[in-house]
Design a protein around this motif. Structure first.
Motif, PDB file in Angstrom:
ATOM      1  N   LYS A 153      21.305 -23.634  23.733  1.00  0.00           N
ATOM      2  CA  LYS A 153      21.203 -23.544  22.270  1.00  0.00           C
ATOM      3  C   LYS A 153      19.755 -23.495  21.806  1.00  0.00           C
ATOM      4  CE  LYS A 153      25.443 -26.286  21.937  1.00  0.00           C
ATOM      5  NZ  LYS A 153      26.031 -27.585  21.521  1.00  0.00           N
ATOM      6  N   GLU A 154      18.807 -23.648  22.735  1.00  0.00           N
ATOM      7  CA  GLU A 154      17.397 -23.644  22.387  1.00  0.00           C
ATOM      8  C   GLU A 154      16.804 -22.255  22.607  1.00  0.00           C
ATOM      9  OE1 GLU A 154      15.140 -27.162  23.664  1.00  0.00           O
ATOM     10  OE2 GLU A 154      16.963 -27.789  24.689  1.00  0.00           O
ATOM     11  N   SER A 155      15.684 -21.999  21.953  1.00  0.00           N
ATOM     12  CA  SER A 155      15.021 -20.707  22.129  1.00  0.00           C
ATOM     13  C   SER A 155      13.523 -20.861  21.932  1.00  0.00           C
ATOM     14  CB  SER A 155      15.575 -19.668  21.154  1.00  0.00           C
ATOM     15  OG  SER A 155      15.324 -20.065  19.818  1.00  0.00           O
ATOM     16  N   ALA A 156      12.769 -19.946  22.529  1.00  0.00           N
ATOM     17  CA  ALA A 156      11.313 -19.936  22.400  1.00  0.00           C
ATOM     18  C   ALA A 156      10.817 -18.573  22.861  1.00  0.00           C
ATOM     19  CB  ALA A 156      10.680 -21.035  23.244  1.00  0.00           C
ATOM     20  N   SER A 157       9.588 -18.231  22.504  1.00  0.00           N
ATOM     21  CA  SER A 157       9.034 -16.932  22.900  1.00  0.00           C
ATOM     22  C   SER A 157       8.694 -16.902  24.391  1.00  0.00           C
ATOM     23  CB  SER A 157       7.788 -16.601  22.083  1.00  0.00           C
ATOM     24  OG  SER A 157       6.782 -17.589  22.276  1.00  0.00           O
ATOM     25  N   GLU A 158       8.499 -18.074  24.982  1.00  0.00           N
ATOM     26  CA  GLU A 158       8.313 -18.168  26.429  1.00  0.00           C
ATOM     27  C   GLU A 158       9.183 -19.307  26.954  1.00  0.00           C
ATOM     28  OE1 GLU A 158       4.616 -19.823  28.055  1.00  0.00           O
ATOM     29  OE2 GLU A 158       3.933 -20.152  26.004  1.00  0.00           O
ATOM     30  N   PHE A 159       9.779 -19.091  28.105  1.00  0.00           N
ATOM     31  CA  PHE A 159      10.636 -20.131  28.672  1.00  0.00           C
ATOM     32  C   PHE A 159      10.817 -19.909  30.164  1.00  0.00           C
ATOM     33  CE2 PHE A 159      13.331 -16.799  26.882  1.00  0.00           C
ATOM     34  CZ  PHE A 159      14.250 -16.520  27.881  1.00  0.00           C
ATOM     35  N   LEU A 160      11.111 -21.009  30.838  1.00  0.00           N
ATOM     36  CA  LEU A 160      11.529 -20.976  32.234  1.00  0.00           C
ATOM     37  C   LEU A 160      13.048 -20.957  32.254  1.00  0.00           C
ATOM     38  CD1 LEU A 160       8.992 -23.669  33.321  1.00  0.00           C
ATOM     39  CD2 LEU A 160       9.083 -21.398  34.375  1.00  0.00           C
ATOM     40  N   ILE A 161      13.635 -20.169  33.147  1.00  0.00           N
ATOM     41  CA  ILE A 161      15.094 -20.062  33.191  1.00  0.00           C
ATOM     42  C   ILE A 161      15.560 -20.135  34.641  1.00  0.00           C
ATOM     43  CG2 ILE A 161      15.022 -17.527  33.078  1.00  0.00           C
ATOM     44  CD1 ILE A 161      17.659 -17.828  31.325  1.00  0.00           C
ATOM     45  N   VAL A 162      16.590 -20.951  34.874  1.00  0.00           N
ATOM     46  CA  VAL A 162      16.969 -21.333  36.230  1.00  0.00           C
ATOM     47  C   VAL A 162      18.465 -21.158  36.453  1.00  0.00           C
ATOM     48  CG1 VAL A 162      17.119 -23.283  37.844  1.00  0.00           C
ATOM     49  CG2 VAL A 162      15.090 -23.016  36.384  1.00  0.00           C
ATOM     50  N   GLY A 204      10.606 -11.863  25.787  1.00  0.00           N
ATOM     51  CA  GLY A 204      11.769 -11.080  26.189  1.00  0.00           C
ATOM     52  C   GLY A 204      11.687 -10.427  27.554  1.00  0.00           C
ATOM     53  N   VAL A 205      10.569 -10.603  28.254  1.00  0.00           N
ATOM     54  CA  VAL A 205      10.366  -9.943  29.547  1.00  0.00           C
ATOM     55  C   VAL A 205      10.224 -10.979  30.654  1.00  0.00           C
ATOM     56  CG1 VAL A 205       8.897  -8.368  30.876  1.00  0.00           C
ATOM     57  CG2 VAL A 205       9.207  -8.014  28.405  1.00  0.00           C
ATOM     58  N   PRO A 206      11.040 -10.893  31.719  1.00  0.00           N
ATOM     59  CA  PRO A 206      10.847 -11.796  32.862  1.00  0.00           C
ATOM     60  C   PRO A 206       9.636 -11.339  33.677  1.00  0.00           C
ATOM     61  CG  PRO A 206      12.740 -10.359  33.252  1.00  0.00           C
ATOM     62  CD  PRO A 206      12.197 -10.002  31.916  1.00  0.00           C
ATOM     63  N   VAL A 207       8.546 -12.077  33.594  1.00  0.00           N
ATOM     64  CA  VAL A 207       7.277 -11.627  34.170  1.00  0.00           C
ATOM     65  C   VAL A 207       7.010 -12.208  35.558  1.00  0.00           C
ATOM     66  CG1 VAL A 207       6.217 -11.130  31.947  1.00  0.00           C
ATOM     67  CG2 VAL A 207       5.993 -13.423  32.923  1.00  0.00           C
ATOM     68  N   THR A 265      16.405  -7.048  27.704  1.00  0.00           N
ATOM     69  CA  THR A 265      15.496  -8.084  27.233  1.00  0.00           C
ATOM     70  C   THR A 265      16.157  -9.458  27.344  1.00  0.00           C
ATOM     71  OG1 THR A 265      16.261  -7.806  24.957  1.00  0.00           O
ATOM     72  CG2 THR A 265      14.345  -6.516  25.648  1.00  0.00           C
ATOM     73  N   TYR A 266      15.334 -10.493  27.200  1.00  0.00           N
ATOM     74  CA  TYR A 266      15.780 -11.875  27.414  1.00  0.00           C
ATOM     75  C   TYR A 266      15.502 -12.728  26.187  1.00  0.00           C
ATOM     76  CZ  TYR A 266      16.682 -10.617  32.207  1.00  0.00           C
ATOM     77  OH  TYR A 266      17.202 -10.023  33.318  1.00  0.00           O
ATOM     78  N   GLY A 267      16.233 -13.848  26.120  1.00  0.00           N
ATOM     79  CA  GLY A 267      16.156 -14.708  24.957  1.00  0.00           C
ATOM     80  C   GLY A 267      17.212 -14.363  23.923  1.00  0.00           C
ATOM     81  N   LYS A 268      18.291 -13.721  24.372  1.00  0.00           N
ATOM     82  CA  LYS A 268      19.380 -13.314  23.483  1.00  0.00           C
ATOM     83  C   LYS A 268      20.254 -14.523  23.126  1.00  0.00           C
ATOM     84  CE  LYS A 268      20.717 -10.285  26.621  1.00  0.00           C
ATOM     85  NZ  LYS A 268      19.631 -10.498  27.596  1.00  0.00           N
ATOM     86  N   PRO A 269      21.090 -14.409  22.082  1.00  0.00           N
ATOM     87  CA  PRO A 269      21.972 -15.516  21.720  1.00  0.00           C
ATOM     88  C   PRO A 269      22.807 -15.988  22.905  1.00  0.00           C
ATOM     89  CG  PRO A 269      21.981 -13.861  19.994  1.00  0.00           C
ATOM     90  CD  PRO A 269      21.189 -13.280  21.133  1.00  0.00           C
TER      91      PRO A 269
END
Length: 265
Positions: free
Chosen positions: A75-84, A110-113, A242-246
């Motif tokens: 339920k959280e969001s941010a312009s940069e994030f770690l995702i596991v 939105g881009v996995p870098v 892209t990433y960070g979608k609902p």
């Protein structure tokens, strides 16, 4: 973000999580339960998640952490994030087929870098270096000392004889119908995010996914593929995924080596 530190931390945590997973995988028996969406979860998922989460929060406390096993984070969001995804391919794990992976990625705008994909049962490790390029590390693995690294690169595809990889556990008629639009030389099945890595190494040219996935399933593999010169686009309009979608849910997508002449959905 300190990318040198990120590379070291992600690689180490993936290896440590792999050790925890394999200890349970090699045990005589383990419990399998169903989550609210009916997907399976095991003690290995939860132990690996706890280990990775603690390590990432200690190393990067200022960065949002999104992980499959912690519903509140969805339920959280941010312009940069770690995702596991601490154990991608739980069905492969449960059936002891070996095609499961540990996935850790870093997403910016939105881009996995950056990302790491580790398949402990197959002794295959792929990750992006601090400079963004992707490598495969040869085992045996030492969490404190990096082994022999081989830069990986996507293939130069032959559109008259494509190598295609598809899901092992989620193959369906819609996927087969789409693959049927291409001239296929050979097709292989693989589980989890390994499919992205097979495109990244040139072992496959094309991976279409006509089915539900979440961003934690794909971000690390996407980063590895991008660092090897590949791309991932939406299935419907071929725009970048892209990433960070609902709720961190993906549309259908296509991962491929540039040069593949993509067919319409």
């Amino acid at each position: 973000m300190d990318f040198d530190k990120l590379e070291i931390v992600m690689r180490r945590l993936a290896l440590e999580a792999g050790d925890v997973i394999m200890e349970i995988y090699n045990s005589d028996d383990f419990d399998v339960r169903s989550k609210s969406d009916d997907s399976p979860v095991t003690a290995a998922d939860e132990a690996a998640d706890a280990l990775i989460s603690a390590g990432l929060r200690a190393a990067f406390p200022e960065v949002l952490l999104v992980t499959e096993e912690q519903a509140a984070s969805h339920k959280e969001s941010a312009s940069e994030f770690l995702i596991v995804d601490p154990l991608d391919g739980t069905k492969e794990f449960v059936h002891r087929r070996g095609d499961f992976t540990v996935n850790i990625a870093y997403v910016v705008d939105g881009v996995p870098v950056r990302g790491v994909v580790y398949a402990p049962a197959k002794s295959r490790m792929f990750f992006t270096r601090a400079d963004g390029g992707s490598v495969e590390e040869a085992g045996p693995f030492d969490k404190d000392a990096v082994g022999v690294l081989t830069p990986i690169r996507v293939s130069t595809p032959d559109n008259g004889a494509l190598m295609v990889v598809a899901s092992k556990s989620h193959r369906d008629q819609a996927t087969d119908d789409y693959i049927g639009k291409y001239a296929v030389k050979d097709m292989t099945s693989a589980g989890s995010s390994l499919k992205f890595c097979l495109v990244a190494t040139g072992e496959a040219d094309l991976y279409p996914r006509v089915g539900r996935t979440m961003e934690w399933d794909t971000a690390a593999g996407h980063a590895v593929l991008a660092g090897a010169g590949g791309a991932v686009v939406r299935f419907d309009d071929h725009t970048p995924l892209t990433y960070g979608k609902p709720i961190y849910e993906n549309p259908f997508f296509i991962a491929y080596a540039p040069g593949v002449e993509l067919k319409p959905a």
